[in-house]
Design an enzyme around this catalytic site. Structure first.
Site, PDB file in Angstrom:
ATOM      1  N   TYR A 105      48.974  21.393  35.051  1.00 36.04           N
ATOM      2  CA  TYR A 105      47.590  21.520  34.564  1.00 36.04           C
ATOM      3  C   TYR A 105      46.630  21.228  35.698  1.00 36.04           C
ATOM      4  O   TYR A 105      46.786  20.224  36.400  1.00 36.04           O
ATOM      5  CB  TYR A 105      47.326  20.524  33.423  1.00 36.04           C
ATOM      6  N   GLU A 146      42.840  21.856  35.536  1.00 38.81           N
ATOM      7  CA  GLU A 146      41.464  22.217  35.184  1.00 38.81           C
ATOM      8  C   GLU A 146      40.522  21.742  36.277  1.00 38.81           C
ATOM      9  O   GLU A 146      40.637  20.620  36.764  1.00 38.81           O
ATOM     10  CB  GLU A 146      41.087  21.598  33.838  1.00 38.81           C
ATOM     11  N   ASP A 174      32.680  46.647  39.451  1.00 37.88           N
ATOM     12  CA  ASP A 174      34.030  46.360  38.949  1.00 37.88           C
ATOM     13  C   ASP A 174      34.974  47.362  39.620  1.00 37.88           C
ATOM     14  O   ASP A 174      34.972  48.546  39.300  1.00 37.88           O
ATOM     15  CB  ASP A 174      34.033  46.533  37.426  1.00 37.88           C
ATOM     16  N   THR A 231      40.772  43.487  38.971  1.00 41.15           N
ATOM     17  CA  THR A 231      42.106  43.020  38.618  1.00 41.15           C
ATOM     18  C   THR A 231      42.923  43.031  39.905  1.00 41.15           C
ATOM     19  O   THR A 231      42.522  43.619  40.911  1.00 41.15           O
ATOM     20  CB  THR A 231      42.773  43.941  37.584  1.00 41.15           C
ATOM     21  N   LYS A 260      46.537  46.617  39.958  1.00 44.37           N
ATOM     22  CA  LYS A 260      46.524  48.089  39.968  1.00 44.37           C
ATOM     23  C   LYS A 260      46.813  48.555  41.396  1.00 44.37           C
ATOM     24  O   LYS A 260      47.912  48.288  41.893  1.00 44.37           O
ATOM     25  CB  LYS A 260      45.202  48.587  39.402  1.00 44.37           C
ATOM     26  N   ARG A 305      49.427  40.412  37.445  1.00 46.45           N
ATOM     27  CA  ARG A 305      48.418  40.595  36.404  1.00 46.45           C
ATOM     28  C   ARG A 305      47.352  39.494  36.523  1.00 46.45           C
ATOM     29  O   ARG A 305      47.678  38.332  36.743  1.00 46.45           O
ATOM     30  CB  ARG A 305      49.115  40.481  35.052  1.00 46.45           C
TER      31      ARG A 305
HETATM   32  N1  DSN Z   1      43.688  49.055  30.689  1.00 43.00           N
HETATM   33  C1  DSN Z   1      43.210  49.389  32.015  1.00 43.00           C
HETATM   34  C2  DSN Z   1      43.437  50.806  32.348  1.00 43.00           C
HETATM   35  O1  DSN Z   1      44.436  51.345  31.937  1.00 43.00           O
HETATM   36  O2  DSN Z   1      42.638  51.410  33.060  1.00 43.00           O
HETATM   37  C3  DSN Z   1      41.817  49.007  32.203  1.00 43.00           C
HETATM   38  O3  DSN Z   1      41.654  47.682  31.860  1.00 43.00           O
END
Ligand code: DSN
Length: 419
Positions: A54, A56, A200, A226, A229, A235
């Site tokens: 933990y 925080e 974003d 994120t 990708k 993730r």
């Molecule tokens: N779910 C993602 C996508 O497939 O583009 C976006 O958050």
């Protein structure tokens, strides 16, 4: 971590499902534009004792004792994120891209202030003000759209819409837009309208750090992404901002919207950031784009219309009506996955069908590039996609393509396939 047999012994049910998923990933071509295959090192960092701790708060400002090691992990992740993106401040704790965006809204806005983002049906994202997401229920959300004739963002039109609406924060970035985003123009428009700019870059972060897509950082008050990708990390999300916003962003993430950070995930983010700084990552990102361009060209040569007429990045949207007017995205994605070509249905701009049925599919190349496929393979894959979309669900044809796709997969295992 490496499979040492313990889980198979103690919980064979879960171990069996994990093994089945590993086999599924190895045995299918992953064409979902938002997915990727992480390295063995990222996966190893995820499966560690850091999950027990933990923590925080933030490095050297924690609520619990015993944080000396997780302090080091988080500080390394922060330093690497700042260096990788050239940002003044980084928060590496968001559990997802949507959480990262929410933290920006919490830091920058009061409830009911105005968000303006790209419409979901035109390529935007739920967290950019959709009415069934907190960004659209706790804030007043309005949207800009693509042009109907070109299906691209026309920055003069965007400027007119922003000046008319006068949002408190303008959001740019997309989850289904195949063209370059003009962050400089968005920055200019935000300054003219007297609003903040959130960029974003969840989908394109890997291309941005490789220098293959324009950089949003100099033009934006906040940048979110994120990690999983094109950036090929675990993730989760991160927030980058100017130093002046750092304190408010950190407070918005914790205690604003999250509790304890996921330290094992933060360690894996740090590993992925180091991988993305490696010169080889630029070659990888270039290969993603080369593969996408070839796949797009090959599909168009077979008569499939792509939204905007092609792609500049890692993804494309196929308008199924161009060759098969009756075929929905929903049905097409099922036939393709039966042939071990995994995609998702996607609305196309101005789609007359419901989002559930949709008239398109979205294809992306980050994951198949990670397993080593190159442009010569894209020509073959485009042929398979064409055969499946045209076959009317013929089981014999689907079985033939499945066998060929599996054979290709067996020659190009996913990078972490031994885990
Ligand atoms: N779910 C993602 C996508 O497939 O583009 C976006 O958050």
């Amino acid at each position: 971590m490496n499979d040492n047999g313990l889980l198979r012994e103690t919980d064979p049910k879960i171990a069996g499902v994990i093994a089945a998923e590993r086999d599924r990933q190895n045995d299918t071509l992953e064409l979902i534009a938002s997915e990727n295959h992480v390295s063995g090192s990222v996966l190893e960092a995820l499966g560690t004792v850091l999950t027990d701790k933990y923590a925080e708060g933030y490095p050297r400002k924690r609520w619990y004792r015993g944080c000396e090691n997780v302090d080091s992990v988080e500080q390394i992740a922060i330093d690497r994120a700042k260096k990788l993106f050239g940002a003044e401040h980084a928060n590496v704790q968001p559990h997802s891209g949507t959480s990262a965006n929410l933290a920006v809204y919490v830091a920058a806005l009061k409830p009911a202030q105005k968000i303006m983002g790209m419409h979901l049906a035109h390529g935007g994202h739920l967290s950019h003000g959709r009415d069934n997401n907190i960004s659209g229920t706790h804030y007043r959300a309005v949207h800009y759209r693509v042009r109907e004739d070109t299906e691209t963002l026309d920055m003069d039109q965007v400027r007119d819409q922003v000046l008319l609406e006068r949002p408190d924060i303008l959001v740019c970035g997309a989850s289904a837009y195949p063209r370059t985003i003009d962050f400089e123009a968005f920055g200019r428009i935000a300054r003219e309208a007297g609003c903040l700019l959130l960029s974003d870059i969840a989908h394109i972060a890997g291309l941005v750090v490789a220098g293959l897509h324009p950089d949003p950082v100099p033009h934006s008050d906040f940048v979110t992404t994120t990690n999983h990708k094109t950036l090929r990390g675990p993730r989760g999300g991160i927030i980058l901002c100017k130093e002046q916003w750092g304190g408010r962003i950190d407070s918005a993430v914790f205690p604003g919207i999250q509790g304890g950070p996921l330290m094992h995930v933060i360690a894996a983010k740090a590993v992925a950031f180091a991988e993305a700084m490696h010169p080889e990552f630029k070659d990888y990102a270039q290969a993603i784009i080369d593969n996408a361009t070839t796949l797009a060209d090959e599909l168009m040569a077979r008569g499939w219309r792509l939204v905007t007429g092609g792609t500049d990045n890692h993804l494309m949207l196929v308008d199924l009506r161009s060759r098969m007017p009756e075929l929905t995205g929903h049905q097409a994605a099922i036939w393709l996955s039966d042939a071990h070509l995994v995609t998702n249905k996607n609305a196309i701009p101005f789609d007359p069908r419901t989002p559930f049925e949709s008239s398109g599919i979205r294809l992306g190349t980050p994951a198949i590039t990670s397993r080593g496929l190159r442009t010569e393979h894209m020509k073959v894959i485009a042929g398979w996609i064409d055969e499946i979309l045209s076959c009317g669900g013929d089981e014999q044809k689907i079985a033939e393509v499945r066998a060929a796709a599996r054979e290709l997969c067996s020659r190009f295992p996913v990078p972490n396939s031994s885990y």
